[in-house]
Enzyme design. Structure first.
Site, PDB file in Angstrom:
ATOM      1  N   ARG A 125     -20.750 -21.869   7.786  1.00  0.00           N
ATOM      2  CA  ARG A 125     -21.877 -22.784   7.535  1.00  0.00           C
ATOM      3  C   ARG A 125     -22.862 -22.850   8.700  1.00  0.00           C
ATOM      4  NH1 ARG A 125     -21.392 -26.766   3.332  1.00  0.00           N
ATOM      5  NH2 ARG A 125     -20.498 -25.631   1.595  1.00  0.00           N
ATOM      6  N   ARG A 136     -27.577 -27.667   6.908  1.00  0.00           N
ATOM      7  CA  ARG A 136     -28.369 -28.895   7.088  1.00  0.00           C
ATOM      8  C   ARG A 136     -28.428 -29.431   8.510  1.00  0.00           C
ATOM      9  NH1 ARG A 136     -25.729 -32.011   2.097  1.00  0.00           N
ATOM     10  NH2 ARG A 136     -24.092 -30.638   2.833  1.00  0.00           N
ATOM     11  N   ARG A 171     -35.294 -25.649   2.957  1.00  0.00           N
ATOM     12  CA  ARG A 171     -34.595 -26.234   1.811  1.00  0.00           C
ATOM     13  C   ARG A 171     -35.546 -27.150   1.034  1.00  0.00           C
ATOM     14  NH1 ARG A 171     -32.174 -28.978  -1.426  1.00  0.00           N
ATOM     15  NH2 ARG A 171     -29.994 -29.649  -1.399  1.00  0.00           N
ATOM     16  N   ASP A 180     -23.679 -18.936  -2.181  1.00  0.00           N
ATOM     17  CA  ASP A 180     -22.566 -19.849  -2.418  1.00  0.00           C
ATOM     18  C   ASP A 180     -21.506 -19.152  -3.258  1.00  0.00           C
ATOM     19  OD1 ASP A 180     -21.982 -22.909  -1.976  1.00  0.00           O
ATOM     20  OD2 ASP A 180     -21.164 -22.356  -3.924  1.00  0.00           O
ATOM     21  N   TYR A 223     -13.091 -24.574  -9.513  1.00  0.00           N
ATOM     22  CA  TYR A 223     -14.363 -25.229  -9.854  1.00  0.00           C
ATOM     23  C   TYR A 223     -14.729 -24.983 -11.312  1.00  0.00           C
ATOM     24  CZ  TYR A 223     -15.090 -26.246  -4.917  1.00  0.00           C
ATOM     25  OH  TYR A 223     -14.958 -26.737  -3.648  1.00  0.00           O
TER      26      TYR A 223
HETATM   27  O1  CP3 Z   1     -23.267 -20.354   6.435  1.00  0.00           O
HETATM   28  C1  CP3 Z   1     -22.428 -20.000   5.576  1.00  0.00           C
HETATM   29  O2  CP3 Z   1     -21.220 -20.195   5.743  1.00  0.00           O
HETATM   30  C2  CP3 Z   1     -22.923 -19.165   4.381  1.00  0.00           C
HETATM   31  C3  CP3 Z   1     -23.257 -19.830   3.169  1.00  0.00           C
HETATM   32  C4  CP3 Z   1     -22.170 -20.549   2.373  1.00  0.00           C
HETATM   33  C5  CP3 Z   1     -22.418 -21.757   1.679  1.00  0.00           C
HETATM   34  N1  CP3 Z   1     -21.313 -22.081   0.957  1.00  0.00           N
HETATM   35  C6  CP3 Z   1     -23.697 -22.481   1.711  1.00  0.00           C
HETATM   36  C7  CP3 Z   1     -23.771 -23.860   1.165  1.00  0.00           C
HETATM   37  C8  CP3 Z   1     -20.844 -20.186   2.112  1.00  0.00           C
HETATM   38  C9  CP3 Z   1     -20.046 -19.015   2.641  1.00  0.00           C
HETATM   39  C10 CP3 Z   1     -20.322 -21.167   1.204  1.00  0.00           C
HETATM   40  C11 CP3 Z   1     -18.955 -21.101   0.649  1.00  0.00           C
HETATM   41  C12 CP3 Z   1     -18.467 -22.184  -0.202  1.00  0.00           C
HETATM   42  N2  CP3 Z   1     -19.147 -22.925  -1.123  1.00  0.00           N
HETATM   43  C13 CP3 Z   1     -17.104 -22.592  -0.238  1.00  0.00           C
HETATM   44  C14 CP3 Z   1     -15.996 -21.964   0.554  1.00  0.00           C
HETATM   45  C15 CP3 Z   1     -15.964 -22.410   1.979  1.00  0.00           C
HETATM   46  C16 CP3 Z   1     -15.609 -23.855   2.186  1.00  0.00           C
HETATM   47  O3  CP3 Z   1     -16.457 -24.595   2.685  1.00  0.00           O
HETATM   48  O4  CP3 Z   1     -14.453 -24.235   1.879  1.00  0.00           O
HETATM   49  C17 CP3 Z   1     -17.013 -23.638  -1.189  1.00  0.00           C
HETATM   50  C18 CP3 Z   1     -15.743 -24.386  -1.556  1.00  0.00           C
HETATM   51  C19 CP3 Z   1     -18.304 -23.826  -1.752  1.00  0.00           C
HETATM   52  C20 CP3 Z   1     -18.688 -24.761  -2.848  1.00  0.00           C
HETATM   53  C21 CP3 Z   1     -19.737 -25.718  -2.423  1.00  0.00           C
HETATM   54  N3  CP3 Z   1     -21.040 -25.375  -2.097  1.00  0.00           N
HETATM   55  C22 CP3 Z   1     -19.626 -27.124  -2.296  1.00  0.00           C
HETATM   56  C23 CP3 Z   1     -18.347 -27.898  -2.531  1.00  0.00           C
HETATM   57  C24 CP3 Z   1     -20.884 -27.604  -1.910  1.00  0.00           C
HETATM   58  C25 CP3 Z   1     -21.330 -29.050  -1.801  1.00  0.00           C
HETATM   59  C26 CP3 Z   1     -20.874 -29.726  -0.558  1.00  0.00           C
HETATM   60  C27 CP3 Z   1     -21.932 -29.700   0.507  1.00  0.00           C
HETATM   61  O5  CP3 Z   1     -21.577 -29.456   1.675  1.00  0.00           O
HETATM   62  O6  CP3 Z   1     -23.074 -30.011   0.197  1.00  0.00           O
HETATM   63  C28 CP3 Z   1     -21.748 -26.495  -1.741  1.00  0.00           C
HETATM   64  C29 CP3 Z   1     -23.168 -26.520  -1.319  1.00  0.00           C
HETATM   65  C30 CP3 Z   1     -23.564 -25.661  -0.166  1.00  0.00           C
HETATM   66  N4  CP3 Z   1     -23.165 -24.357   0.039  1.00  0.00           N
HETATM   67  C31 CP3 Z   1     -24.459 -26.016   0.873  1.00  0.00           C
HETATM   68  C32 CP3 Z   1     -24.594 -24.900   1.698  1.00  0.00           C
HETATM   69  C33 CP3 Z   1     -25.459 -24.768   2.916  1.00  0.00           C
HETATM   70  C34 CP3 Z   1     -25.189 -27.352   0.986  1.00  0.00           C
HETATM   71  C35 CP3 Z   1     -26.428 -27.279   0.152  1.00  0.00           C
HETATM   72  C36 CP3 Z   1     -27.569 -28.123   0.681  1.00  0.00           C
HETATM   73  O7  CP3 Z   1     -27.636 -29.305   0.293  1.00  0.00           O
HETATM   74  O8  CP3 Z   1     -28.413 -27.602   1.432  1.00  0.00           O
END
Ligand code: CP3
Length: 352
Positions: free
Chosen positions: A30, A34, A43, A80, A153
């Protein structure tokens, strides 16, 4: 290979090939997100998160932002893991402040493998744009979710304890098996396209692997992961694969031995030296600083960085967190982490 070719191999790829590199290369899960004001700006411009993922110019820009600011050794594609269910035709939205919501799934036959290549096309364009923009020394990491985590999911429709999915393993294993198989096939297609577009290595995020007992872990985590590794190894023998069986505890040892991954990411609860004693010495380990310690910062952060790096000295190790950066982390703490790693001296020889 000549000596100069050797020296030119990017540090992160050297570690994935089984070499101990000091100080260890670093990237952070990540790292685009944000906590960065420049991310929040893009964003806002994109409107919603999925639009950002599907707009190659913007997704490429946010992928590169942390590299520009901090100079990590690896850039991870901005996308994602839930792109795969969306590409298979399941509806997906990200409810503001609540996380992902997916449409009902009644039967695996509703999932359309044939549509995957067209639906993921914009993300593949992002990969090509990022690879063209980055210096060669920066490794581009492609990724997908582990099939079990993605199925969690898809079946439950949202994050949580994933009780529907875990019940399905006992009440209708044929259905769960069919969903996991579709996701596995889609993932092979998707990762193949990422590699062809320029991803230098790939990572499988199996964030919920730790929810399963040993027999189901073998069926739904190890078997499909091995299927993906074998398919990619056949097509791309030199492309390395990082697995992340999060919270799997001792089962991570089985995962390392049986999936064929080249590297394994350690979650925050793992003792790096203890795990290292139970996996092959050439298997690269990645991780695993507590994201809360990165948020806290200060001398405790610097001590934590040095403790993990020293514990892994002499074996292939990629520095990372044990889970993603928290959104309220100060960017200066990330700069401190990268700076502390680069400044590490050889640790004292403890063998005498
Ligand atoms: O920087 C990175 O790591 C690359 C991008 C990336 C994202 N998600 C961006 C993201 C990667 C590799 C993921 C993987 C991901 N997504 C996982 C596996 C890793 C982990 O964290 O366990 C999972 C379970 C998801 C599913 C997911 N995506 C959830 C549960 C959420 C909502 C929770 C949150 O933090 O908002 C997301 C959204 C998400 N994926 C965001 C980002 C930057 C936030 C979106 C935003 O509001 O800008």
């Amino acid at each position: 290979m000549s000596m100069s070719d050797d020296l030119e191999t990017p540090r992160l790829l050297r570690v994935l090939a089984g070499e101990a590199v000091w100080p260890p290369p670093v990237w952070l899960m990540r790292q685009a997100g944000r906590y960065l004001p420049e991310y929040r700006e893009i964003r806002a411009q994109a409107g919603d998160f999925l639009t950002l993922c599907r707009t190659p110019d913007l997704a490429a820009e946010v992928t590169i932002q942390p590299i520009r600011r901090f100079g990590m050794d690896g850039a991870i594609l901005f996308s994602d893991i839930l792109i795969v269910p969306w590409a298979l035709g399941q509806s997906l939205r990200f409810a503001e402040g609540e996380g992902p919501r997916l449409g009902d799934l009644h039967d695996a036959v509703d999932l359309r493998l044939d549509e995957v290549p067209d639906r993921v096309a914009p993300i593949i364009q992002t990969v090509a744009k990022v690879r063209a923009a980055l210096e060669r020394k920066t490794t581009l990491i492609g990724f997908a979710g582990g099939p079990f985590t993605v199925a969690c999911y898809m079946v439950d429709g949202r994050g949580g304890e994933f009780l529907k999915t875990r019940n399905l393993a006992y009440t209708d294993p044929a259905l769960l098996g069919a969903i996991v198989e579709k996701v596995t096939q889609a993932t092979i297609t998707y990762l193949t396209m990422q590699i062809e577009a320029g991803a230098d290595c790939v990572m499988l995020f199996d964030s919920w692997a730790g929810l399963l007992p040993p027999d189901l872990f073998a069926t739904y985590v190890i078997a499909p992961s091995r299927q993906i590794v074998e398919a990619l190894n056949t097509r791309f023998p030199h492309v390395k694969i990082i697995g992340f069986p999060r919270l799997a505890g001792l089962l991570a040892v089985n995962y390392a031995a049986q999936t064929g991954v080249d590297a394994m990411a350690m979650d925050t609860t793992t003792d790096p030296a203890l795990l290292a004693a139970h996996v092959p010495s050439k298997l690269a380990l990645q991780g695993n600083l507590d994201p809360l310690l990165l948020r806290a910062g200060g001398p405790a952060l610097l001590a934590g960085v040095s403790r993990i790096a020293s514990a892994m000295h002499g074996r292939p190790h990629i520095f990372n967190l044990g889970h993603g950066i928290l959104p309220d982390t100060a960017p200066s703490h990330v700069a401190d982490l990268v700076g502390a790693l680069r400044a590490l001296a050889e640790p004292p020889d403890m063998s005498t």
